[in-house]
Design a protein around this motif. Structure first.
Motif, PDB file in Angstrom:
ATOM      1  N   GLY A  36       0.804  -1.214   0.000  1.00 20.41           N
ATOM      2  CA  GLY A  36       0.000   0.000   0.000  1.00 20.41           C
ATOM      3  C   GLY A  36       0.835   1.262   0.000  1.00 20.41           C
ATOM      4  N   CYS A  37       2.136   1.137   0.266  1.00 23.02           N
ATOM      5  CA  CYS A  37       3.047   2.282   0.194  1.00 23.02           C
ATOM      6  C   CYS A  37       3.605   2.402  -1.225  1.00 23.02           C
ATOM      7  CB  CYS A  37       4.186   2.127   1.194  1.00 23.02           C
ATOM      8  SG  CYS A  37       3.666   2.217   2.921  1.00 23.02           S
ATOM      9  N   PRO A  38       3.815   3.629  -1.698  1.00 21.78           N
ATOM     10  CA  PRO A  38       4.116   3.861  -3.123  1.00 21.78           C
ATOM     11  C   PRO A  38       5.580   3.649  -3.507  1.00 21.78           C
ATOM     12  CG  PRO A  38       4.002   5.960  -1.987  1.00 21.78           C
ATOM     13  CD  PRO A  38       3.663   4.905  -0.961  1.00 21.78           C
ATOM     14  N   GLY A  39       6.093   2.440  -3.387  1.00 20.86           N
ATOM     15  CA  GLY A  39       7.498   2.183  -3.691  1.00 20.86           C
ATOM     16  C   GLY A  39       7.864   2.457  -5.135  1.00 20.86           C
ATOM     17  N   LYS A  40       7.054   1.965  -6.067  1.00 15.94           N
ATOM     18  CA  LYS A  40       7.363   2.150  -7.486  1.00 15.94           C
ATOM     19  C   LYS A  40       7.283   3.620  -7.877  1.00 15.94           C
ATOM     20  CE  LYS A  40       5.581  -2.420  -8.748  1.00 15.94           C
ATOM     21  NZ  LYS A  40       4.538  -3.154  -9.521  1.00 15.94           N
ATOM     22  N   ARG A  41       6.272   4.304  -7.372  1.00 10.49           N
ATOM     23  CA  ARG A  41       6.096   5.716  -7.722  1.00 10.49           C
ATOM     24  C   ARG A  41       7.268   6.550  -7.225  1.00 10.49           C
ATOM     25  NH1 ARG A  41       0.952   7.126  -5.360  1.00 10.49           N
ATOM     26  NH2 ARG A  41       2.005   8.143  -3.615  1.00 10.49           N
ATOM     27  N   LYS A 147      29.435  -1.059  -1.023  1.00  8.12           N
ATOM     28  CA  LYS A 147      29.959   0.144  -0.381  1.00  8.12           C
ATOM     29  C   LYS A 147      29.052   1.338  -0.637  1.00  8.12           C
ATOM     30  CE  LYS A 147      34.811  -1.294  -0.492  1.00  8.12           C
ATOM     31  NZ  LYS A 147      36.159  -1.001  -1.039  1.00  8.12           N
ATOM     32  N   LYS A 148      28.612   1.496  -1.871  1.00  8.07           N
ATOM     33  CA  LYS A 148      27.734   2.607  -2.217  1.00  8.07           C
ATOM     34  C   LYS A 148      26.300   2.087  -2.318  1.00  8.07           C
ATOM     35  CE  LYS A 148      30.934   5.735  -4.578  1.00  8.07           C
ATOM     36  NZ  LYS A 148      31.178   6.524  -5.815  1.00  8.07           N
ATOM     37  N   SER A 149      25.666   1.990  -1.163  1.00  6.84           N
ATOM     38  CA  SER A 149      24.279   1.523  -1.143  1.00  6.84           C
ATOM     39  C   SER A 149      23.530   2.230  -0.029  1.00  6.84           C
ATOM     40  CB  SER A 149      24.215   0.008  -0.934  1.00  6.84           C
ATOM     41  OG  SER A 149      24.736  -0.356   0.333  1.00  6.84           O
ATOM     42  N   PHE A 150      22.241   2.405  -0.243  1.00  9.16           N
ATOM     43  CA  PHE A 150      21.374   2.979   0.783  1.00  9.16           C
ATOM     44  C   PHE A 150      20.049   2.249   0.710  1.00  9.16           C
ATOM     45  CE2 PHE A 150      18.494   5.844   2.897  1.00  9.16           C
ATOM     46  CZ  PHE A 150      19.251   6.329   3.958  1.00  9.16           C
ATOM     47  N   HIS A 151      19.556   1.837   1.893  1.00  2.00           N
ATOM     48  CA  HIS A 151      18.398   0.947   1.941  1.00  2.00           C
ATOM     49  C   HIS A 151      17.260   1.604   2.726  1.00  2.00           C
ATOM     50  CE1 HIS A 151      21.239  -1.935   0.361  1.00  2.00           C
ATOM     51  NE2 HIS A 151      22.057  -1.583   1.331  1.00  2.00           N
ATOM     52  N   LEU A 152      16.174   1.834   2.030  1.00  4.17           N
ATOM     53  CA  LEU A 152      15.036   2.568   2.570  1.00  4.17           C
ATOM     54  C   LEU A 152      13.833   1.641   2.724  1.00  4.17           C
ATOM     55  CD1 LEU A 152      13.457   5.255   3.174  1.00  4.17           C
ATOM     56  CD2 LEU A 152      13.036   5.381   0.699  1.00  4.17           C
ATOM     57  N   LYS A 153      13.088   1.827   3.811  1.00  2.00           N
ATOM     58  CA  LYS A 153      11.826   1.117   3.978  1.00  2.00           C
ATOM     59  C   LYS A 153      10.695   2.119   4.120  1.00  2.00           C
ATOM     60  CE  LYS A 153       9.531  -2.719   6.231  1.00  2.00           C
ATOM     61  NZ  LYS A 153       9.671  -3.888   7.133  1.00  2.00           N
ATOM     62  N   LEU A 154       9.638   1.927   3.339  1.00  2.00           N
ATOM     63  CA  LEU A 154       8.448   2.762   3.393  1.00  2.00           C
ATOM     64  C   LEU A 154       7.397   2.049   4.236  1.00  2.00           C
ATOM     65  CD1 LEU A 154       8.232   3.822  -0.364  1.00  2.00           C
ATOM     66  CD2 LEU A 154       9.297   5.077   1.523  1.00  2.00           C
ATOM     67  N   MET A 155       6.855   2.782   5.204  1.00  2.00           N
ATOM     68  CA  MET A 155       5.881   2.209   6.126  1.00  2.00           C
ATOM     69  C   MET A 155       4.694   3.158   6.267  1.00  2.00           C
ATOM     70  SD  MET A 155       8.677   1.048   9.031  1.00  2.00           S
ATOM     71  CE  MET A 155       7.553  -0.055   9.900  1.00  2.00           C
ATOM     72  N   ALA A 156       3.611   2.646   6.828  1.00  4.25           N
ATOM     73  CA  ALA A 156       2.443   3.478   7.116  1.00  4.25           C
ATOM     74  C   ALA A 156       1.484   2.650   7.973  1.00  4.25           C
ATOM     75  CB  ALA A 156       1.754   3.934   5.835  1.00  4.25           C
ATOM     76  N   PRO A 157       0.630   3.317   8.753  1.00  4.53           N
ATOM     77  CA  PRO A 157      -0.364   2.580   9.544  1.00  4.53           C
ATOM     78  C   PRO A 157      -1.265   1.733   8.649  1.00  4.53           C
ATOM     79  CG  PRO A 157      -0.221   4.864  10.276  1.00  4.53           C
ATOM     80  CD  PRO A 157       0.582   4.764   9.010  1.00  4.53           C
ATOM     81  N   LEU A 158      -1.745   0.627   9.198  1.00  2.00           N
ATOM     82  CA  LEU A 158      -2.564  -0.306   8.435  1.00  2.00           C
ATOM     83  C   LEU A 158      -3.819   0.360   7.870  1.00  2.00           C
ATOM     84  CD1 LEU A 158      -3.235  -3.140   7.401  1.00  2.00           C
ATOM     85  CD2 LEU A 158      -4.213  -3.640   9.669  1.00  2.00           C
ATOM     86  N   ASN A 159      -4.494   1.165   8.661  1.00  2.00           N
ATOM     87  CA  ASN A 159      -5.729   1.794   8.184  1.00  2.00           C
ATOM     88  C   ASN A 159      -5.472   2.701   6.991  1.00  2.00           C
ATOM     89  OD1 ASN A 159      -7.433   0.536   9.987  1.00  2.00           O
ATOM     90  ND2 ASN A 159      -7.444   2.235  11.468  1.00  2.00           N
ATOM     91  N   ALA A 162      -4.825   0.489   4.013  1.00  2.00           N
ATOM     92  CA  ALA A 162      -6.054  -0.179   3.597  1.00  2.00           C
ATOM     93  C   ALA A 162      -6.978   0.775   2.844  1.00  2.00           C
ATOM     94  CB  ALA A 162      -6.772  -0.749   4.815  1.00  2.00           C
ATOM     95  N   GLU A 163      -7.016   2.022   3.244  1.00  2.71           N
ATOM     96  CA  GLU A 163      -7.829   3.007   2.527  1.00  2.71           C
ATOM     97  C   GLU A 163      -7.363   3.154   1.084  1.00  2.71           C
ATOM     98  OE1 GLU A 163      -7.870   6.687   4.600  1.00  2.71           O
ATOM     99  OE2 GLU A 163      -9.025   5.912   6.315  1.00  2.71           O
TER     100      GLU A 163
END
Length: 232
Positions: A36-41, A147-159, A162-163
């Protein structure tokens, strides 16, 4: 960098090691996300902003982002349909027709390890080429030692998630919540193959709450990181 990951996977599959040409060590961004989080966008937007900045400076490097291509290329390698590889890698229940398609495929019935390792090898190779943003597929674990990497996680409340899913798929909120939870579970199962129970904090450099942050804010921070870490 020596392709240590590939050598490990070859040994795991019982194959002889092959000589690999030296590969660059990134730079690479990985974006993991709760369903539900916009990773591709965000990956697409980030690549556009980075390329615009490089072009403005008269540089010829180009950033790309990968998501669907990971499954397409892995399916080509496995001689299976992209849809089937996607379903198998996401641990979806296999229907009778799915199993029948596998039985009559051009190659042997692939194990989960074979599918996962094929996906991982494509990700590792793409990341080694540099200037790439990879969405999902446990890329944070596969490229963590770059060596040259950065790792991001996108999160959000379930509600909140779900919306979004309820609107996008035209389903009820209760159905959307179940879909989010089920997809999160399947993605966790895939990541667990590579993460081996190691806590998320060992793989991610930052996490952003998509409910509280706009796409532009997230991308702006990622560009600052790219600049300060010498990615661009």
């Amino acid at each position: 960098m020596e392709n240590v990951f590939l050598k490990y996977m070859l040994r795991r599959e019982g194959k002889a090691e092959v000589n690999q040409p030296p590969l660059a060590d990134g730079p690479v961004f990985t974006i993991s996300r709760e369903y539900g989080c916009p990773g591709k966008r965000i990956a697409k937007h980030l690549s556009e902003v980075l390329n615009k900045k490089l072009n403005h400076e008269g540089r010829t490097e180009k950033w790309r982002w990968l998501s669907k291509e990971i499954i397409d290329e892995s399916a080509r390698e496995l001689k299976l349909s992209p849809t089937l590889v996607k379903n198998l890698s996401e641990y979806k229940n296999r229907s009778f027709l799915d199993n029948l398609a596998l039985f009559f495929s051009d190659t042997y019935y692939p194990s989960d390890a074979k599918i996962n390792n094929t996906i991982a090898n494509f990700i590792h190779t793409a990341a080694s080429q540099g200037n790439v943003i990879i969405v999902g597929r446990a890329a944070e674990a596969i490229t963590k030692n770059f060596k040259k990497s950065f790792h991001l996680k996108l999160m959000a409340p379930l509600n909140w998630r779900a919306e979004k899913i309820s609107t996008d798929l035209g389903i009820s909120m209760s159905e959307a919540k179940r879909e989010c939870q089920e997809m999160d579970k399947r993605r966790f199962m895939f990541r667990s193959y590579f993460e081996k129970g190691v806590p998320d904090v060992e793989f991610y450099d930052a996490s952003f709450n998509c409910k509280e942050m706009t796409d532009d804010e997230i991308v702006e921070l990622m560009v600052i990181i790219a600049e300060t870490r010498g990615f661009i």
